[in-house]
Scaffold this motif. Structure first.
Motif, PDB file in Angstrom:
ATOM      1  N   GLU A 162       0.764  -1.050  -0.074  1.00 19.96           N
ATOM      2  CA  GLU A 162      -0.013   0.079   0.015  1.00 19.96           C
ATOM      3  C   GLU A 162       0.686   1.384   0.073  1.00 19.96           C
ATOM      4  N   ARG A 163       2.073   1.110   0.502  1.00 21.91           N
ATOM      5  CA  ARG A 163       2.874   2.511   0.513  1.00 21.91           C
ATOM      6  C   ARG A 163       3.650   2.540  -0.692  1.00 21.91           C
ATOM      7  N   VAL A 164       3.858   1.466  -1.721  1.00 16.52           N
ATOM      8  CA  VAL A 164       4.733   1.534  -2.669  1.00 16.52           C
ATOM      9  C   VAL A 164       4.660   2.808  -3.646  1.00 16.52           C
ATOM     10  N   LYS A 165       3.235   3.277  -3.950  1.00 16.26           N
ATOM     11  CA  LYS A 165       2.963   4.245  -4.910  1.00 16.26           C
ATOM     12  C   LYS A 165       3.421   5.675  -4.094  1.00 16.26           C
ATOM     13  N   SER A 166       3.007   5.674  -3.087  1.00 15.81           N
ATOM     14  CA  SER A 166       3.575   7.044  -2.269  1.00 15.81           C
ATOM     15  C   SER A 166       4.995   7.310  -2.127  1.00 15.81           C
ATOM     16  N   ILE A 167       5.791   6.204  -2.019  1.00 18.22           N
ATOM     17  CA  ILE A 167       7.101   6.107  -1.739  1.00 18.22           C
ATOM     18  C   ILE A 167       7.794   6.559  -3.053  1.00 18.22           C
ATOM     19  N   LEU A 168       7.180   5.794  -4.258  1.00 14.48           N
ATOM     20  CA  LEU A 168       7.902   5.987  -5.516  1.00 14.48           C
ATOM     21  C   LEU A 168       7.523   7.531  -6.016  1.00 14.48           C
ATOM     22  N   ASP A 169       6.309   7.871  -5.835  1.00 17.50           N
ATOM     23  CA  ASP A 169       6.348   9.554  -6.044  1.00 17.50           C
ATOM     24  C   ASP A 169       7.219  10.472  -5.509  1.00 17.50           C
ATOM     25  N   MET A 170       7.333  10.150  -3.947  1.00 19.50           N
ATOM     26  CA  MET A 170       8.185  10.984  -3.412  1.00 19.50           C
ATOM     27  C   MET A 170       9.777  10.442  -3.798  1.00 19.50           C
ATOM     28  N   CYS A 171      10.125   9.642  -4.095  1.00 21.54           N
ATOM     29  CA  CYS A 171      11.475   9.184  -4.669  1.00 21.54           C
ATOM     30  C   CYS A 171      11.755   9.910  -5.878  1.00 21.54           C
ATOM     31  N   MET A 172      10.547   9.975  -6.899  1.00 18.00           N
ATOM     32  CA  MET A 172      10.898  10.868  -8.093  1.00 18.00           C
ATOM     33  C   MET A 172      10.933  12.192  -7.797  1.00 18.00           C
ATOM     34  N   ALA A 173      10.039  12.785  -7.097  1.00 16.44           N
ATOM     35  CA  ALA A 173       9.813  14.259  -6.844  1.00 16.44           C
ATOM     36  C   ALA A 173      11.316  14.473  -5.935  1.00 16.44           C
TER      37      ALA A 173
END
Length: 195
Positions: A111-122
């Motif tokens: 459940e956390r993968v997408k938000s972590i990925l978004d933060m990583c890219m930002a």
């Protein structure tokens, strides 16, 4: 807003742990997912798959494995998210120095993968912008130094004022449709050879 056409490489020797990340990515709408299950020749494997984002998952990372992955992070010039089960302040600092955009300790939940990925890219893109601005500032400073040196040499060799030397440089740059810094470098090279 996430670009769902991104290619994401998951680096994990454990197929079951990689499946958790992959499921989280697929639930978020990502479909171009590549799993790399071996650490040997990791850099070559990453270059071959040419992912847009790298997600690394390590259950119990040794310092040697982390050092290798930090080296990979420095070289791939892509957003890198790293999931580890345990860490210490030294490893976190090394991850930051290596350019890891997200270093997540004990947080592997689909459940956390997408938000972590978004933060990583930002974070990666923000850092890249800052690095670009720093490179431009350094380049401008170097160009300014070269122009000042060229003006000084012109003043000494031609017996002109500082303003006249600058005007000569600027006029030549405009006539030749070149950057002022390039003309200044040519003047410095030429006049320093004359001694």
């Amino acid at each position: 807003m996430s670009d769902l056409s991104l290619t994401i490489a998951i680096v994990d020797e454990s197929r079951s742990r990689a499946a958790i990340i992959e499921e989280g990515l697929r639930d978020a709408g990502y479909s171009k997912i590549v799993h790399i299950g071996e650490m040997t020749n990791l850099l070559a494997r990453l270059y071959a798959t040419d992912p847009d984002v790298v997600v690394i998952d390590l259950e119990n990372p040794s310092r040697d494995v982390l050092e290798q992955l930090f080296q990979v992070s420095r070289l791939v010039k892509r957003p890198v998210a790293m999931f580890v089960d345990q860490s210490d302040t030294g490893m976190i600092n090394k991850a930051i120095e290596a350019g890891v955009s997200a270093y997540v300790v004990d947080g592997l939940k689909k459940e956390r993968v997408k938000s972590i990925l978004d933060m990583c890219m930002a974070r990666f893109h923000a850092y890249a912008r800052l690095q670009n601005e720093l490179d431009q500032a350094r380049s401008a400073l170097e160009e300014r130094k070269i122009v000042e040196r060229a003006k000084g040499l012109l003043m000494r060799h031609k017996g002109v004022t500082e303003d006249e030397a600058y005007t000569l440089l600027r006029r030549r740059a405009m006539n030749e449709k070149k950057k002022l810094g390039d003309i200044a470098q040519a003047v410095v090279t030429g006049l320093e050879m004359l001694g």
